[in-house]
Motif scaffolding. Structure first.
Motif, PDB file in Angstrom:
ATOM      1  N   ALA A 166      -8.501  17.464 -30.721  1.00 56.03           N
ATOM      2  CA  ALA A 166      -7.293  16.671 -30.974  1.00 56.03           C
ATOM      3  C   ALA A 166      -7.157  16.356 -32.458  1.00 56.03           C
ATOM      4  O   ALA A 166      -8.135  15.998 -33.117  1.00 56.03           O
ATOM      5  CB  ALA A 166      -7.346  15.372 -30.173  1.00 56.03           C
ATOM      6  N   ALA A 167      -5.944  16.483 -32.971  1.00 57.69           N
ATOM      7  CA  ALA A 167      -5.684  16.176 -34.380  1.00 57.69           C
ATOM      8  C   ALA A 167      -4.342  15.478 -34.515  1.00 57.69           C
ATOM      9  O   ALA A 167      -3.436  15.703 -33.717  1.00 57.69           O
ATOM     10  CB  ALA A 167      -5.699  17.462 -35.211  1.00 57.69           C
ATOM     11  N   GLY A 168      -4.212  14.652 -35.533  1.00 53.80           N
ATOM     12  CA  GLY A 168      -2.960  13.956 -35.802  1.00 53.80           C
ATOM     13  C   GLY A 168      -3.021  12.499 -35.407  1.00 53.80           C
ATOM     14  O   GLY A 168      -3.041  12.161 -34.230  1.00 53.80           O
ATOM     15  N   HIS A 173     -12.713   4.910 -34.489  1.00 54.16           N
ATOM     16  CA  HIS A 173     -13.317   5.051 -33.168  1.00 54.16           C
ATOM     17  C   HIS A 173     -12.303   4.876 -32.046  1.00 54.16           C
ATOM     18  O   HIS A 173     -12.456   5.447 -30.970  1.00 54.16           O
ATOM     19  CB  HIS A 173     -14.442   4.020 -33.010  1.00 54.16           C
ATOM     20  CG  HIS A 173     -13.985   2.601 -33.092  1.00 54.16           C
ATOM     21  ND1 HIS A 173     -13.653   1.983 -34.288  1.00 54.16           N
ATOM     22  CD2 HIS A 173     -13.782   1.670 -32.125  1.00 54.16           C
ATOM     23  CE1 HIS A 173     -13.283   0.741 -34.059  1.00 54.16           C
ATOM     24  NE2 HIS A 173     -13.351   0.519 -32.761  1.00 54.16           N
ATOM     25  N   ARG A 174     -11.240   4.117 -32.292  1.00 52.37           N
ATOM     26  CA  ARG A 174     -10.233   3.906 -31.249  1.00 52.37           C
ATOM     27  C   ARG A 174      -9.437   5.178 -31.004  1.00 52.37           C
ATOM     28  O   ARG A 174      -9.195   5.567 -29.853  1.00 52.37           O
ATOM     29  CB  ARG A 174      -9.315   2.744 -31.644  1.00 52.37           C
ATOM     30  CG  ARG A 174     -10.033   1.405 -31.662  1.00 52.37           C
ATOM     31  CD  ARG A 174      -9.198   0.324 -32.308  1.00 52.37           C
ATOM     32  NE  ARG A 174      -8.961   0.586 -33.728  1.00 52.37           N
ATOM     33  CZ  ARG A 174      -8.291  -0.238 -34.542  1.00 52.37           C
ATOM     34  NH1 ARG A 174      -7.784  -1.361 -34.062  1.00 52.37           N
ATOM     35  NH2 ARG A 174      -8.131   0.060 -35.810  1.00 52.37           N
ATOM     36  N   GLY A 175      -9.050   5.855 -32.078  1.00 48.56           N
ATOM     37  CA  GLY A 175      -8.355   7.131 -31.920  1.00 48.56           C
ATOM     38  C   GLY A 175      -9.253   8.183 -31.302  1.00 48.56           C
ATOM     39  O   GLY A 175      -8.813   8.986 -30.471  1.00 48.56           O
ATOM     40  N   PHE A 176     -10.523   8.170 -31.701  1.00 44.22           N
ATOM     41  CA  PHE A 176     -11.502   9.094 -31.134  1.00 44.22           C
ATOM     42  C   PHE A 176     -11.607   8.888 -29.624  1.00 44.22           C
ATOM     43  O   PHE A 176     -11.477   9.832 -28.839  1.00 44.22           O
ATOM     44  CB  PHE A 176     -12.858   8.854 -31.800  1.00 44.22           C
ATOM     45  CG  PHE A 176     -13.963   9.762 -31.327  1.00 44.22           C
ATOM     46  CD1 PHE A 176     -14.352  10.851 -32.083  1.00 44.22           C
ATOM     47  CD2 PHE A 176     -14.626   9.517 -30.128  1.00 44.22           C
ATOM     48  CE1 PHE A 176     -15.378  11.689 -31.655  1.00 44.22           C
ATOM     49  CE2 PHE A 176     -15.650  10.338 -29.684  1.00 44.22           C
ATOM     50  CZ  PHE A 176     -16.025  11.434 -30.455  1.00 44.22           C
ATOM     51  N   ALA A 177     -11.833   7.640 -29.205  1.00 40.46           N
ATOM     52  CA  ALA A 177     -11.991   7.337 -27.779  1.00 40.46           C
ATOM     53  C   ALA A 177     -10.727   7.651 -26.995  1.00 40.46           C
ATOM     54  O   ALA A 177     -10.784   8.165 -25.880  1.00 40.46           O
ATOM     55  CB  ALA A 177     -12.379   5.871 -27.600  1.00 40.46           C
ATOM     56  N   ALA A 178      -9.565   7.349 -27.583  1.00 40.20           N
ATOM     57  CA  ALA A 178      -8.289   7.580 -26.898  1.00 40.20           C
ATOM     58  C   ALA A 178      -8.079   9.064 -26.610  1.00 40.20           C
ATOM     59  O   ALA A 178      -7.662   9.443 -25.507  1.00 40.20           O
ATOM     60  CB  ALA A 178      -7.136   7.035 -27.724  1.00 40.20           C
ATOM     61  N   THR A 179      -8.374   9.911 -27.587  1.00 39.59           N
ATOM     62  CA  THR A 179      -8.159  11.343 -27.374  1.00 39.59           C
ATOM     63  C   THR A 179      -9.188  11.926 -26.407  1.00 39.59           C
ATOM     64  O   THR A 179      -8.898  12.882 -25.687  1.00 39.59           O
ATOM     65  CB  THR A 179      -8.176  12.128 -28.702  1.00 39.59           C
ATOM     66  OG1 THR A 179      -9.385  11.834 -29.414  1.00 39.59           O
ATOM     67  CG2 THR A 179      -6.984  11.763 -29.561  1.00 39.59           C
TER      68      THR A 179
END
Length: 309
Positions: A166-168, A173-179
């Motif tokens: 996932a990119a963008g 860590h929140r974006g990491f976990a969400a994706t």
């Protein structure tokens, strides 16, 4: 074990974005050495530049690394061969179809991971033999597609069997976990690594990103068919004005020519193109690549543990 980490022999499922004029051997080596996947962006550079960059990276780390090939480059065929000659572990591609090179790369033991903005292209890349795809939402900096990361990732995950990176719009860590919850196997992060201490981009560029707010990016170039996300400045305002006036593609290309180099190398963040993702407003400090990766992995583990509890 994470299947991207296993496939690429890396410690953490974090790719460093392939930012043209920015992602050189220095930042790529630092990210790879810290356990992620560092990527040298070949951009429009000639083959011998890339050869020197790969060799410089190998002096700094013996960890796996990638090279991004922009397939519209006049040197695309040359650099496609150089990654084989110089022993790159992974190739990521953008701005075109890598089909004619895939067999050559795979025969050399190189993993092939194209950047895709849609389900249709992801499926096509899988059929052509890609080992994984980087699904990039329009929150990203630089050249973008139309779909957001939130809607793009699960649709591509459902459409292919190969791993999805996932990119963008991913900065912490929140974006990491969400994706990960959306089904991605790894993430690619550009803007946050742009301000890493090891990144050689001009200090003016770094400070412009660090001082950016949540609404400071703008997309220009939609009328040309090649939209680009960057931070607002004098150049973006002039570009938008010309677009509204119905300027030709040629006129717009003249205005934008050399803009990225002016910002990255010369530090002209007023008249240059300061490419950045929408998450610039979340990037508040300069850290080492290791600190960035450690922060993301440590905090996301805490967050996931809290959810489980």
């Amino acid at each position: 074990m994470n299947r991207v980490c296993e496939m690429l022999n890396i410690q953490y499922p974090i790719f460093q974005g392939a930012m043209a004029w920015i992602a050189d051997h220095a930042i790529a080596a630092a990210v790879s050495e810290a356990g992620g996947l560092g990527i040298i962006a070949a951009g429009n550079a000639p083959g011998e530049w890339l050869r020197k960059e790969i060799r410089a990276l190998k002096v700094m780390t013996d960890k796996p690394f990638g090279v991004n090939i922009m397939l519209l480059s006049p040197y695309a065929e040359e650099v496609a061969n150089i990654v084989v000659e110089e022993g790159a572990s992974i190739v990521t591609t953008g701005a075109g179809d890598p089909g004619k090179y895939i067999n050559m790369w795979k025969e050399a033991g190189i993993k092939v991971i194209p950047v895709v903005p849609s389900v249709a292209l992801a499926r096509r890349m899988e059929k052509q033999g890609a080992d994984a795809v980087i699904a990039e939402g329009c929150e990203a900096g630089g050249h973008i597609g139309e779909l957001t990361t939130m809607v793009l990732i699960p649709q591509i995950v459902d459409a292919v069997n190969i791993p999805v990176i996932a990119a963008g719009g991913i900065a912490d860590h929140r974006g990491f976990a969400a994706t990960m919850m959306l089904g991605a196997d790894a993430v690619q992060i550009g803007t946050r690594f742009l301000v890493a201490k090891e990144c050689t981009v001009h200090e003016n560029y770094k400070q412009r990103v660090i001082k950016a707010s949540d609404i400071d990016t703008v997309v220009t170039g939609r009328s040309t068919g090649h939209p680009v996300r960057a931070l607002r400045n004098k150049l973006s305002r002039e570009f938008s004005k010309l677009e509204k006036q119905g300027a030709s593609v040629e006129e717009l290309e003249v205005l934008g020519a050399g803009g990225l180099r002016a910002a990255v190398v010369d530090g002209d963040v007023v008249n240059g193109t300061v490419m950045s993702g929408q998450i610039a407003g979340m990037v508040k400090e300069e850290q080492t690549a290791k600190e960035i990766i450690d922060d993301i992995m440590t905090e996301q583990n805490k967050r996931l543990s809290h959810i489980v509890e």
